[in-house]
Design a protein around this motif. Structure first.
Motif: not given
Ligand SMILES: Cc1cc2nc3c(=O)[nH]c(=O)nc-3n(C[C@H](O)[C@H](O)[C@H](O)COP(=O)(O)O)c2cc1C
Length: 351
Positions: A146-156, A170-177, A179-188
């Motif tokens: 459909a022409g969308c550019l896709l981004l995803a959060t990564a914490t590792s 492209a990847v959003v490198a979300q650090g421990w600092e 705000g908001g929900h940590r985007g880790m795929f598996d919170p366990a």
């Protein structure tokens, strides 16, 4: 990839999607000012998502981002949820209220959500981003077609590599600092809690995707530092919370301007997933010894939102999900277009 050139940005800056806080008016103002505005539809019904996308389109003809939550499908756990409700009951009692008798899955995941996928393919927003995980190959292929550019959060690095393997752009490198929900795929899963600086550099050096740095970045100095580490752009959330265009209530704005901004905490008692919040009564409660395990996400959030509503009705503002990153004391309340212009000016002044 030159993300800024591809999206027609005049500054390598993304206003973070912020469920419950970002608005179509905020996203459009940011995009019109030359950065990438974002809306979050992860907690919305398909009808509300269509409405919000239309509102952004009506207010800007520039690129914008639509964000989704791709968490694992929630497995209700009645005994654990009953124990969690019991732990919250004394707080509800303080406000002459009763907790919900049972918890509900207050919004679905985008994973396997055919209705949401169909509307996104139909409306084809310029950018679509994912938090908490990745959709299946079919959804990714359909959105790319459909022409969308896709981004995803990564914490590792592992999450960033999974995003690359799945065809994310492209990847959003979300650090421990952050705000908001940590985007880790598996919170366990074990969490190495990498900070923005280490994570951004690690992903720039070792993952094959362009990196967008996120977490604790509040001004042009931070954006420049992110690019010096190899990022192609910076994503700022907390910096935009105090803009008049957001849905943040007065209590949230006041907390952000208060001493609480110096004491953010990563808690999962509010929603069932780790998220960074301004210090308030909910984050203090989360430190209570011997609490039972928190109910699963997002069913715990049903209770958290109900508690906040009961507290607010009684004049207590300390149970809000007042998400903010560690850079919160550097918040500068001003209209979004002015903030983008200021950030761009600061960024350009540092060479
Ligand atoms: C109020 C708030 C809500 C957020 N909601 C979302 C969301 O819905 N989707 C998402 O991908 N990230 C969300 N985030 C995280 C941001 O994408 C980003 O990682 C974070 O804001 C970066 O850290 P900073 O707040 O220190 O700038 C949120 C952040 C905040 C502050």
């Amino acid at each position: 990839m030159d993300l800024a050139a591809r999206l027609g940005l005049s500054v390598p800056l993304i206003q973070a999607p912020m469920a419950g806080t970002s608005t179509p008016a905020l996203a459009a103002s940011v995009s019109n000012a030359g950065a990438l505005g974002s809306i979050a539809v992860g907690t919305l019904t398909p009808e509300a998502a269509v409405r919000d996308i239309a509102q952004v389109r009506a207010a800007t003809d520039r690129a914008f981002n639509v964000n989704l939550f791709v968490h694992a499908r929630c497995q209700p756990d009645p005994p654990r949820e009953a124990a969690w409700i019991g732990a919250l009951a004394p707080l509800f009692a303080e406000f002459d209220a009763l907790p919900p008798a049972t918890l509900e899955t207050i919004y679905p995941t985008f994973a396997g959500n055919a209705e949401m996928l169909a509307l996104l393919v139909d409306l084809a927003p310029p950018v679509v981003s994912f938090h908490f995980g990745l959709p299946d190959a079919g959804a990714i292929a359909a959105l790319k077609s459909a022409g969308c550019l896709l981004l995803a959060t990564a914490t590792s690095l592992d999450e960033a590599r999974a995003a690359g393997d799945a065809g994310i752009d492209a990847v959003v490198a979300q650090g421990w600092e952050a705000g908001g929900h940590r985007g880790m795929f598996d919170p366990a899963a074990p969490d190495d809690r990498l900070g923005t600086m280490a994570l951004t550099r690690l992903l720039a050096a070792r993952s094959r995707l362009p990196v967008i740095a996120a977490g604790g970045i509040m001004d042009g100095h931070g954006i420049r530092a992110a690019l010096d580490l190899g990022a192609v752009a910076a994503q700022l959330g907390t910096a935009f919370v105090a803009c008049p265009e957001t849905a943040a209530d007065q209590a949230y704005r006041a907390a952000l301007a208060s001493d609480a901004a110096h004491h953010t905490a990563m808690v999962h008692a509010i929603s069932g997933r780790p998220a960074r919040c301004l210090a308030n009564r909910f984050t203090a409660f989360a430190e209570t010894p011997n609490l039972p395990p928190v109910a699963p996400y997002p069913r715990a959030y049903h209770a958290g939102k109900a508690l906040n509503a009961a507290a607010k009705a009684a004049g207590e503002d300390g149970f809000g999900a007042q998400w903010a990153g560690q850079g919160a004391p550097l918040s500068r309340p001003m209209p979004a277009a002015e903030l983008v212009a200021l950030l761009a000016e600061e960024f350009a002044a540092i060479r």
